[in-house]
Enzyme design. Sequence first.
Site, mmCIF file in Angstrom:
data_model
loop_
_atom_site.group_PDB
_atom_site.id
_atom_site.type_symbol
_atom_site.label_atom_id
_atom_site.label_comp_id
_atom_site.label_asym_id
_atom_site.label_seq_id
_atom_site.Cartn_x
_atom_site.Cartn_y
_atom_site.Cartn_z
ATOM 1 N NE ARG A 36 -4.011 -2.059 2.144
ATOM 2 C CZ ARG A 36 -4.040 -3.375 1.932
ATOM 3 N NH1 ARG A 36 -2.906 -4.047 1.828
ATOM 4 N NH2 ARG A 36 -5.192 -4.015 1.806
ATOM 5 N N GLY A 105 -1.875 -11.951 -5.487
ATOM 6 C CA GLY A 105 -3.280 -11.593 -5.704
ATOM 7 C C GLY A 105 -3.558 -10.129 -5.421
ATOM 8 N NE ARG A 134 -5.988 -15.756 -5.326
ATOM 9 C CZ ARG A 134 -5.193 -15.111 -4.474
ATOM 10 N NH1 ARG A 134 -3.877 -15.179 -4.602
ATOM 11 N NH2 ARG A 134 -5.712 -14.392 -3.502
ATOM 12 C CB SER A 181 -11.262 -7.091 1.265
ATOM 13 O OG SER A 181 -9.876 -7.400 1.337
ATOM 14 C CD GLN A 182 -6.417 -9.527 -2.721
ATOM 15 O OE1 GLN A 182 -6.400 -9.814 -3.912
ATOM 16 N NE2 GLN A 182 -5.724 -10.202 -1.812
ATOM 17 C CB SER A 208 -10.184 -9.576 4.119
ATOM 18 O OG SER A 208 -10.082 -10.930 3.809
ATOM 19 C CG ASP A 327 -3.361 -13.431 4.267
ATOM 20 O OD1 ASP A 327 -4.141 -14.089 3.553
ATOM 21 O OD2 ASP A 327 -2.944 -12.292 3.958
ATOM 22 C CE LYS A 354 -7.842 -15.602 1.337
ATOM 23 N NZ LYS A 354 -7.809 -14.167 1.506
ATOM 24 N NE ARG A 402 -0.192 -15.838 4.076
ATOM 25 C CZ ARG A 402 0.756 -14.940 4.364
ATOM 26 N NH1 ARG A 402 1.726 -15.226 5.199
ATOM 27 N NH2 ARG A 402 0.736 -13.743 3.829
#
Length: 449
Positions: A36, A105, A134, A181-182, A208, A327, A354, A402
């Site tokens: 960000r 992502g 995705r 939420s992306q 999220s 995550d 994911k 993950r």
Amino acid sequence: MSDSSPASLPSTVMVAPSTLHPARPEVPSSKYYTLRYALAAALAPGESRIVLPAQSDDSEALFRGCRALGAQLRWEDEQERVLLIRGTGRPYQPGPVTINVGNAGAVARLLIGLGAMLPEVTIVTDHPQSLGKRPNRELLEALTALGVCCEGSGPEGCLPITMRGGAIHGGRVTVSGARSSQFLSALLFLSPLLPEGLEIDVVDGLKSQPLVRTTIEVLQEAGIQIEYDASLLHFLVPAGQHYQPREYHIPGDYPSAAALLAAYAASSDPASQLTLSRLRPGDEVGEYLFATFERMGADIQRYGDTIMLRGGRRLHGFEIDGDPITDCIPVVVAAACFAEGESRIYNVESLHYKESDRINDLCAELNKAGCRLEPQRDAIIIHGRPEGIEGGVSVDGHNDHRLLMALAIAGLRSQRGLTVTGAEHIAKSYPHFFEELRRCGADVQQSRG
Ligand SMILES: O=C(O)C1=C[C@@H](OP(=O)(O)O)[C@@H](O)[C@H](O)C1
Ligand SMILES: C=C(OP(=O)(O)O)C(=O)O
């Protein structure tokens, strides 16, 4: 800018049953804030300083994206990790441009949003089996409504995607927050640059949410004015705004810290003690994660930005809404595999979308190792085995960093160890994870075969 690419990392790791030492590893820098802040800097007219950006494949993908949007990046001090980003005020490229977003992502979605201002951009991935599957449909639908010509692959708008943004306009738009939420974060980054501003209605709920609040926090730090309601379902971003150049300091990464904390929480040795610093108190993901470890009975304490966790506690079953720490769920699940009784992690349907299917793939691989998990559509049920698991098998990370972390934790508590394949994908967020685990005392052998 870094040498953490999958090609340079071992593809198989053998994790043997191990006792962890007292250790104070350095926590990697936050992925959420690196992405960000770097993007806000790339959009500001002038030079911004980013202190301690994350070193990972995802941040490299974002840096490529910043350059494609017209920004210049250079190290002020590579040793001390201070990055200078000179932005252009708005995405700028005179001709067609292609951006490879790797397996990232959030980077893909944020760049789809901002790339929509360019005359022609193609977003591609070199991970067709992961990011290439995705969905981006919700975001492409919103951008199409704003006048962008979008060509994605298949009905779900998968990568590669080509967009022509010559006729983009602001106004009012609807976006679904049900799967990620992306999509909303991408529209929020774009909105202040649109000549008419943007009013956004979020429909079908919003996953999220802490990460949308992180987006809002960063936009405000960059000087952007946003009006929104407490439910995060309605936003108004006035027109005619500019991102301001700033100095940004990146805090430690909670999802990476979660993996080490889970490894120590699952350890049966009271002499194993983990101390992690640079973990900002008050962080929504961090506080929820801390409470989750407390809830499972871990011996965890916080002193300012430092968290200490001592192993050897008998963990017990717990029930949580997993969405706020999306995550961290794979490693929390791994710790729960060694708790007494049943645990239930609900409201995690978005884990299907994911890097892997983090409900079905995670449960299948951990079950192969001897754990007992039940995958559900929107939940994971874990029947703990405090005595440990058998192991002695090969398990795969399904292109997912993950999952790799979760499988390594399970290997530590197995009798015969675990061979984990696809280990090079750890580079997405935490390239040095296996080395760090070894420095903590874990018996981890790496091989390229
Ligand atoms: O906005 C972000 O930086 C992210 C949002 C989350 O995705 P979803 O909103 O798809 O859950 C998270 O899983 C991802 O790692 C990063
Ligand atoms: C889901 C993740 O990342 P992204 O959505 O950015 O690929 C993650 O880092 O766990």
